[in-house]
Motif scaffolding. Structure first.
Motif, PDB file in Angstrom:
ATOM      1  N   TYR A 110       6.471  10.066  -0.491  1.00  0.00           N
ATOM      2  CA  TYR A 110       5.726   8.840  -0.793  1.00  0.00           C
ATOM      3  C   TYR A 110       6.595   7.616  -0.513  1.00  0.00           C
ATOM      4  O   TYR A 110       7.813   7.666  -0.636  1.00  0.00           O
ATOM      5  CB  TYR A 110       5.297   8.806  -2.264  1.00  0.00           C
ATOM      6  CG  TYR A 110       4.050   9.603  -2.550  1.00  0.00           C
ATOM      7  CD1 TYR A 110       2.837   8.967  -2.791  1.00  0.00           C
ATOM      8  CD2 TYR A 110       4.084  10.992  -2.591  1.00  0.00           C
ATOM      9  CE1 TYR A 110       1.690   9.688  -3.057  1.00  0.00           C
ATOM     10  CE2 TYR A 110       2.942  11.730  -2.852  1.00  0.00           C
ATOM     11  CZ  TYR A 110       1.741  11.071  -3.083  1.00  0.00           C
ATOM     12  OH  TYR A 110       0.612  11.792  -3.341  1.00  0.00           O
ATOM     13  N   ARG A 133       5.506   2.989   6.707  1.00  0.00           N
ATOM     14  CA  ARG A 133       5.104   3.994   7.681  1.00  0.00           C
ATOM     15  C   ARG A 133       4.265   3.393   8.808  1.00  0.00           C
ATOM     16  O   ARG A 133       4.329   3.845   9.937  1.00  0.00           O
ATOM     17  CB  ARG A 133       4.325   5.087   6.962  1.00  0.00           C
ATOM     18  CG  ARG A 133       3.948   6.226   7.849  1.00  0.00           C
ATOM     19  CD  ARG A 133       3.432   7.371   7.042  1.00  0.00           C
ATOM     20  NE  ARG A 133       3.008   8.431   7.939  1.00  0.00           N
ATOM     21  CZ  ARG A 133       2.082   9.297   7.648  1.00  0.00           C
ATOM     22  NH1 ARG A 133       1.468   9.256   6.490  1.00  0.00           N
ATOM     23  NH2 ARG A 133       1.762  10.242   8.500  1.00  0.00           N
ATOM     24  N   PHE A 134       3.458   2.420   8.466  1.00  0.00           N
ATOM     25  CA  PHE A 134       2.536   1.875   9.454  1.00  0.00           C
ATOM     26  C   PHE A 134       2.940   0.451   9.836  1.00  0.00           C
ATOM     27  O   PHE A 134       2.161  -0.466   9.744  1.00  0.00           O
ATOM     28  CB  PHE A 134       1.109   1.891   8.916  1.00  0.00           C
ATOM     29  CG  PHE A 134       0.651   3.284   8.594  1.00  0.00           C
ATOM     30  CD1 PHE A 134       0.410   4.192   9.611  1.00  0.00           C
ATOM     31  CD2 PHE A 134       0.502   3.704   7.296  1.00  0.00           C
ATOM     32  CE1 PHE A 134       0.009   5.497   9.321  1.00  0.00           C
ATOM     33  CE2 PHE A 134       0.097   4.989   6.984  1.00  0.00           C
ATOM     34  CZ  PHE A 134      -0.142   5.888   8.017  1.00  0.00           C
ATOM     35  N   SER A 147       0.856  -1.190   0.000  1.00  0.00           N
ATOM     36  CA  SER A 147       0.000   0.000   0.000  1.00  0.00           C
ATOM     37  C   SER A 147       0.887   1.233   0.000  1.00  0.00           C
ATOM     38  O   SER A 147       1.940   1.261   0.646  1.00  0.00           O
ATOM     39  CB  SER A 147      -0.949   0.010   1.202  1.00  0.00           C
ATOM     40  OG  SER A 147      -0.228   0.117   2.411  1.00  0.00           O
ATOM     41  N   TYR A 206       1.812   5.091   0.834  1.00  0.00           N
ATOM     42  CA  TYR A 206       1.560   6.112   1.847  1.00  0.00           C
ATOM     43  C   TYR A 206       2.326   7.374   1.460  1.00  0.00           C
ATOM     44  O   TYR A 206       3.217   7.344   0.606  1.00  0.00           O
ATOM     45  CB  TYR A 206       1.972   5.631   3.241  1.00  0.00           C
ATOM     46  CG  TYR A 206       3.460   5.427   3.389  1.00  0.00           C
ATOM     47  CD1 TYR A 206       4.304   6.489   3.722  1.00  0.00           C
ATOM     48  CD2 TYR A 206       4.026   4.179   3.185  1.00  0.00           C
ATOM     49  CE1 TYR A 206       5.663   6.302   3.845  1.00  0.00           C
ATOM     50  CE2 TYR A 206       5.392   3.986   3.313  1.00  0.00           C
ATOM     51  CZ  TYR A 206       6.199   5.055   3.634  1.00  0.00           C
ATOM     52  OH  TYR A 206       7.556   4.874   3.742  1.00  0.00           O
ATOM     53  N   TYR A 207       1.954   8.476   2.067  1.00  0.00           N
ATOM     54  CA  TYR A 207       2.685   9.724   1.869  1.00  0.00           C
ATOM     55  C   TYR A 207       2.517  10.598   3.105  1.00  0.00           C
ATOM     56  O   TYR A 207       1.562  10.438   3.871  1.00  0.00           O
ATOM     57  CB  TYR A 207       2.213  10.489   0.625  1.00  0.00           C
ATOM     58  CG  TYR A 207       0.751  10.817   0.628  1.00  0.00           C
ATOM     59  CD1 TYR A 207       0.263  11.955   1.275  1.00  0.00           C
ATOM     60  CD2 TYR A 207      -0.160  10.002  -0.006  1.00  0.00           C
ATOM     61  CE1 TYR A 207      -1.087  12.245   1.286  1.00  0.00           C
ATOM     62  CE2 TYR A 207      -1.506  10.289  -0.008  1.00  0.00           C
ATOM     63  CZ  TYR A 207      -1.971  11.412   0.639  1.00  0.00           C
ATOM     64  OH  TYR A 207      -3.305  11.698   0.664  1.00  0.00           O
ATOM     65  N   GLN A 208       3.481  11.490   3.284  1.00  0.00           N
ATOM     66  CA  GLN A 208       3.392  12.463   4.368  1.00  0.00           C
ATOM     67  C   GLN A 208       2.787  13.756   3.863  1.00  0.00           C
ATOM     68  O   GLN A 208       2.096  14.441   4.596  1.00  0.00           O
ATOM     69  CB  GLN A 208       4.772  12.711   4.964  1.00  0.00           C
ATOM     70  CG  GLN A 208       5.298  11.488   5.684  1.00  0.00           C
ATOM     71  CD  GLN A 208       6.720  11.679   6.176  1.00  0.00           C
ATOM     72  OE1 GLN A 208       7.466  12.504   5.657  1.00  0.00           O
ATOM     73  NE2 GLN A 208       7.092  10.898   7.174  1.00  0.00           N
ATOM     74  N   ASN A 239       4.287   0.563   1.827  1.00  0.00           N
ATOM     75  CA  ASN A 239       4.232  -0.410   2.917  1.00  0.00           C
ATOM     76  C   ASN A 239       4.260  -1.794   2.286  1.00  0.00           C
ATOM     77  O   ASN A 239       3.624  -2.016   1.254  1.00  0.00           O
ATOM     78  CB  ASN A 239       2.923  -0.277   3.700  1.00  0.00           C
ATOM     79  CG  ASN A 239       2.764   1.050   4.386  1.00  0.00           C
ATOM     80  OD1 ASN A 239       3.599   1.467   5.164  1.00  0.00           O
ATOM     81  ND2 ASN A 239       1.661   1.728   4.096  1.00  0.00           N
TER      82      ASN A 239
END
Length: 156
Positions: free
Chosen positions: A88, A153-154, A76, A78-80, A91
């Motif tokens: 970007y 990130r997660f 997946s 993700y981005y901040q 995960n």
């Protein structure tokens, strides 16, 4: 981003069972790399593959049975910050291992391996045509130096 190395055997096996393909890397006698995507089956630290007994892959494996496999799952993005490309990431959970190919010649062991490959993707019991089993190349790899990780990130 954080990387969590997964050392728990059950978690490693869960990753293997959740993947749907495997990249198998090898090197030919000229030192040229060659990578193919493979369907696979798994049991007791051994990955099983099957394929056409002819072709570049088989030629390489007969000369140099050392391989590296890579597989990943749970991808997946993700981005901040949606507008900042460098924020970007992806995960994922992954497995990297190496080993040596051992060709399976015994008919019953081939059927067992083919059943493990089928079980990776679908449920059920299957019948096999005897000439097809005899003609297909089946090989196995005992996984060595297995590294499993959860990246992103997660991280859970």
């Amino acid at each position: 981003m954080p990387t969590v190395w997964i050392t728990d055997k059950q978690e490693q096996e869960d990753i293997i069972r959740n993947c749907d393909s495997c990249a198998m890397s090898m090197v030919d006698t000229n030192g040229d790399p060659y990578v193919v995507m493979m369907n696979y089956g798994y049991e007791d630290d051994v990955i099983y593959f099957h394929g056409d007994p002819n072709g570049r892959k088989m030629d390489i494996l007969k000369e140099n049975p050392k391989i590296c496999i890579t597989m990943s799952t749970e991808h997946s993005i993700y981005y901040q910050n949606e507008k900042v490309a460098c924020s970007y990431g992806m995960n994922y959970k992954s497995i990297v291992a190496d080993g040596e190919v051992e060709f399976v010649e015994d008919y019953d062991e081939k059927v067992k391996a083919l059943n493990l490959i089928m079980a990776q993707y679908v449920e059920g019991e299957f019948d096999y045509n005897s000439p097809a089993v005899k003609q297909v190349a089946v090989f196995k790899v005992k996984l060595n130096n297995l590294k499993a990780k959860n990246f992103g990130r997660f991280v859970r």
